[in-house]
Design a protein around this motif. Structure first.
Motif, PDB file in Angstrom:
ATOM      1  N   PRO A  45       0.846  -1.173  -0.127  1.00  0.00           N
ATOM      2  CA  PRO A  45       0.115   0.117  -0.095  1.00  0.00           C
ATOM      3  C   PRO A  45       0.751   1.170   0.160  1.00  0.00           C
ATOM      4  N   VAL A  46       1.259   1.687  -1.204  1.00  0.00           N
ATOM      5  CA  VAL A  46       2.011   2.884  -1.392  1.00  0.00           C
ATOM      6  C   VAL A  46       1.284   4.206  -1.297  1.00  0.00           C
ATOM      7  N   ASN A  47       1.516   5.258  -0.287  1.00  0.00           N
ATOM      8  CA  ASN A  47       0.650   6.338  -0.037  1.00  0.00           C
ATOM      9  C   ASN A  47       1.373   7.545  -0.648  1.00  0.00           C
ATOM     10  N   PHE A  48       0.517   8.249  -1.584  1.00  0.00           N
ATOM     11  CA  PHE A  48       0.964   9.344  -2.347  1.00  0.00           C
ATOM     12  C   PHE A  48       0.311  10.734  -1.402  1.00  0.00           C
ATOM     13  N   ARG A  49       1.180  11.521  -1.069  1.00  0.00           N
ATOM     14  CA  ARG A  49       0.716  12.499  -0.355  1.00  0.00           C
ATOM     15  C   ARG A  49       1.282  14.050  -0.826  1.00  0.00           C
ATOM     16  N   ILE A  50       0.321  14.859  -0.543  1.00  0.00           N
ATOM     17  CA  ILE A  50       0.708  16.206  -0.898  1.00  0.00           C
ATOM     18  C   ILE A  50      -0.069  17.229   0.227  1.00  0.00           C
ATOM     19  N   GLY A  51       0.541  18.296   0.651  1.00  0.00           N
ATOM     20  CA  GLY A  51       0.207  18.750   2.015  1.00  0.00           C
ATOM     21  C   GLY A  51       0.935  20.632   1.854  1.00  0.00           C
ATOM     22  N   TYR A  52       0.980  20.862   3.018  1.00  0.00           N
ATOM     23  CA  TYR A  52       1.535  22.213   3.341  1.00  0.00           C
ATOM     24  C   TYR A  52       2.168  22.187   4.704  1.00  0.00           C
ATOM     25  N   ARG A  53       3.276  22.825   4.789  1.00  0.00           N
ATOM     26  CA  ARG A  53       4.078  22.931   5.838  1.00  0.00           C
ATOM     27  C   ARG A  53       4.536  24.326   6.165  1.00  0.00           C
ATOM     28  N   TYR A  54       4.387  24.512   7.732  1.00  0.00           N
ATOM     29  CA  TYR A  54       5.062  25.968   8.161  1.00  0.00           C
ATOM     30  C   TYR A  54       6.341  25.475   9.066  1.00  0.00           C
ATOM     31  N   PHE A  55       7.459  26.126   8.932  1.00  0.00           N
ATOM     32  CA  PHE A  55       8.403  26.032   9.986  1.00  0.00           C
ATOM     33  C   PHE A  55       9.203  27.182  10.154  1.00  0.00           C
ATOM     34  N   GLU A  56       9.328  27.331  11.481  1.00  0.00           N
ATOM     35  CA  GLU A  56      10.022  28.721  12.163  1.00  0.00           C
ATOM     36  C   GLU A  56      11.067  28.323  13.059  1.00  0.00           C
ATOM     37  N   GLN A  57      12.283  28.805  12.949  1.00  0.00           N
ATOM     38  CA  GLN A  57      13.485  28.626  13.818  1.00  0.00           C
ATOM     39  C   GLN A  57      14.091  29.765  14.039  1.00  0.00           C
ATOM     40  N   ASP A  58      14.349  30.068  15.557  1.00  0.00           N
ATOM     41  CA  ASP A  58      15.021  31.180  15.989  1.00  0.00           C
ATOM     42  C   ASP A  58      16.022  30.856  16.949  1.00  0.00           C
ATOM     43  N   LYS A 118      23.009  35.246  14.691  1.00  0.00           N
ATOM     44  CA  LYS A 118      21.688  35.193  14.808  1.00  0.00           C
ATOM     45  C   LYS A 118      21.027  34.458  13.402  1.00  0.00           C
ATOM     46  N   TRP A 119      20.269  33.447  13.878  1.00  0.00           N
ATOM     47  CA  TRP A 119      19.509  32.785  12.564  1.00  0.00           C
ATOM     48  C   TRP A 119      18.006  32.808  13.142  1.00  0.00           C
ATOM     49  N   HIS A 120      17.348  33.532  12.335  1.00  0.00           N
ATOM     50  CA  HIS A 120      16.036  33.506  12.446  1.00  0.00           C
ATOM     51  C   HIS A 120      15.259  33.349  11.153  1.00  0.00           C
ATOM     52  N   ILE A 121      14.708  32.032  10.917  1.00  0.00           N
ATOM     53  CA  ILE A 121      14.223  31.838   9.507  1.00  0.00           C
ATOM     54  C   ILE A 121      12.617  31.237   9.615  1.00  0.00           C
ATOM     55  N   THR A 122      11.982  31.733   8.713  1.00  0.00           N
ATOM     56  CA  THR A 122      10.485  31.077   8.457  1.00  0.00           C
ATOM     57  C   THR A 122      10.414  30.390   6.958  1.00  0.00           C
ATOM     58  N   GLN A 123      10.091  29.310   7.079  1.00  0.00           N
ATOM     59  CA  GLN A 123       9.754  28.737   5.900  1.00  0.00           C
ATOM     60  C   GLN A 123       8.265  28.263   5.787  1.00  0.00           C
ATOM     61  N   HIS A 124       7.670  28.219   4.751  1.00  0.00           N
ATOM     62  CA  HIS A 124       6.410  27.784   4.394  1.00  0.00           C
ATOM     63  C   HIS A 124       5.867  27.533   3.072  1.00  0.00           C
ATOM     64  N   GLY A 125       5.272  26.693   2.673  1.00  0.00           N
ATOM     65  CA  GLY A 125       5.064  26.206   1.440  1.00  0.00           C
ATOM     66  C   GLY A 125       4.432  24.712   1.174  1.00  0.00           C
ATOM     67  N   PRO A 126       4.319  24.290  -0.103  1.00  0.00           N
ATOM     68  CA  PRO A 126       3.516  23.087  -0.465  1.00  0.00           C
ATOM     69  C   PRO A 126       4.773  21.945  -0.086  1.00  0.00           C
ATOM     70  N   VAL A 127       4.118  20.582   0.185  1.00  0.00           N
ATOM     71  CA  VAL A 127       5.034  19.668   0.294  1.00  0.00           C
ATOM     72  C   VAL A 127       4.637  18.284  -0.501  1.00  0.00           C
ATOM     73  N   ILE A 128       5.300  17.736  -1.125  1.00  0.00           N
ATOM     74  CA  ILE A 128       4.836  16.572  -1.712  1.00  0.00           C
ATOM     75  C   ILE A 128       5.669  15.358  -1.579  1.00  0.00           C
ATOM     76  N   GLY A 129       5.236  13.950  -1.483  1.00  0.00           N
ATOM     77  CA  GLY A 129       5.800  13.048  -0.969  1.00  0.00           C
ATOM     78  C   GLY A 129       5.170  11.532  -1.077  1.00  0.00           C
ATOM     79  N   VAL A 130       5.987  10.653  -0.872  1.00  0.00           N
ATOM     80  CA  VAL A 130       5.478   9.112  -0.991  1.00  0.00           C
ATOM     81  C   VAL A 130       5.759   8.394   0.241  1.00  0.00           C
ATOM     82  N   ASN A 131       5.067   7.657   0.619  1.00  0.00           N
ATOM     83  CA  ASN A 131       5.377   6.564   1.729  1.00  0.00           C
ATOM     84  C   ASN A 131       5.275   5.213   1.316  1.00  0.00           C
TER      85      ASN A 131
END
Length: 251
Positions: free
Chosen positions: A214-227, A234-247
């Motif tokens: 059972p292979v699972n194809f996925r699409i979604g959205y991710r938000y990541f913030e690191q300070d 100093k490293w303060h980065i915010t990343q956000h956007g679509p994600v595609i993947g396969v399990n």
């Protein structure tokens, strides 16, 4: 206010443990399962990087990220038995850019590697669906260690700074899974790091049997913030956007 909100969300994250099955004799029953997730995170990035006198403002849409991206890979390995599991997640990206701001030449090279090692417990597992034999709803509180490694070189005018930084932080959070009677499924994850790192992910998946797996194809959205702050770095980065993947279920 921000930390009160994080505390409230953390309490909600682990509240299913209160209602977890008190009979722990069967939590290890079942075969060992190994799953490999391969994915790509297409992120807009903004924030700031500073080392000494050199300061670099990050405002990079996804289309520019592709132009600046030199190399990347992302993978997530999950091993479970019964209701217990461990996972390892790794991400690496090399980016380089050279541009001008108010006629001042600015150059930046960043190699970033993030690794996460954690464990989880299926605190709540609902009855299985009649059609596909998957539990309808699963809640998995988790805890682990984030490790971040950075190699960066920033240049502006006559100033140049090199950064070799790495740090570890404890994180906690929860994963949520919902399976419909059809091959469609949903998943979400939120986590909070001790050094003010926050991550939220949401996915829609579709299972397709390939070579009887059972292979699972996925699409979604991710938000990541690191300070992160350390000395004059100093490293303060915010990343956000679509994600595609396969399990891919290995066994």
């Amino acid at each position: 206010m921000k930390y009160k909100l994080i505390s409230l969300l953390s309490a909600l994250t682990f509240s299913p443990l209160i209602y977890a099955d008190n009979n722990t004799d069967h939590t290890w029953e079942g075969p060992v399962k190994v799953n490999l997730n391969l994915y790509a995170f297409a992120a807009d990035a903004n924030g700031e990087i500073q080392k000494g006198k050199v300061h670099y403002d990050v405002d990079q849409p996804f289309k520019d990220s592709l132009d600046y991206l030199d190399e990347t890979y992302m993978a997530h390995l999950d091993i479970s038995k019964g209701r217990w599991g461990v996972f390892y997640d790794t991400q690496m990206a090399k980016l380089s850019t050279e541009e001008s701001l108010a006629h001042i030449p600015i150059a930046a090279f960043v190699k970033q590697k993030r690794q996460s090692l954690g464990a989880y417990y299926q605190a709540y597992v609902s009855e299985r669906n009649a059609n596909n034999n998957y539990p309808r709803f699963i809640v998995e509180p988790m805890i682990g260690i984030h490790r971040t490694e950075l190699k960066s070189q920033l240049s502006a005018l006559n100033h140049s700074s090199q950064v070799n930084a790495d740090w570890d932080e404890v994180f906690w959070g929860s994963r949520f899974k919902y399976n419909f009677d059809s091959p469609v499924n949903l998943a979400a994850e939120m986590s909070f790091g001790a050094e003010d790192t926050r991550s939220v992910q949401m996915y829609a998946g579709y299972r397709q049997e390939i070579f009887k797996r059972p292979v699972n194809f996925r699409i979604g959205y991710r938000y990541f913030e690191q300070d992160h702050h350390s000395g004059d770095f100093k490293w303060h980065i915010t990343q956000h956007g679509p994600v595609i993947g396969v399990n891919l279920p290995i066994f």
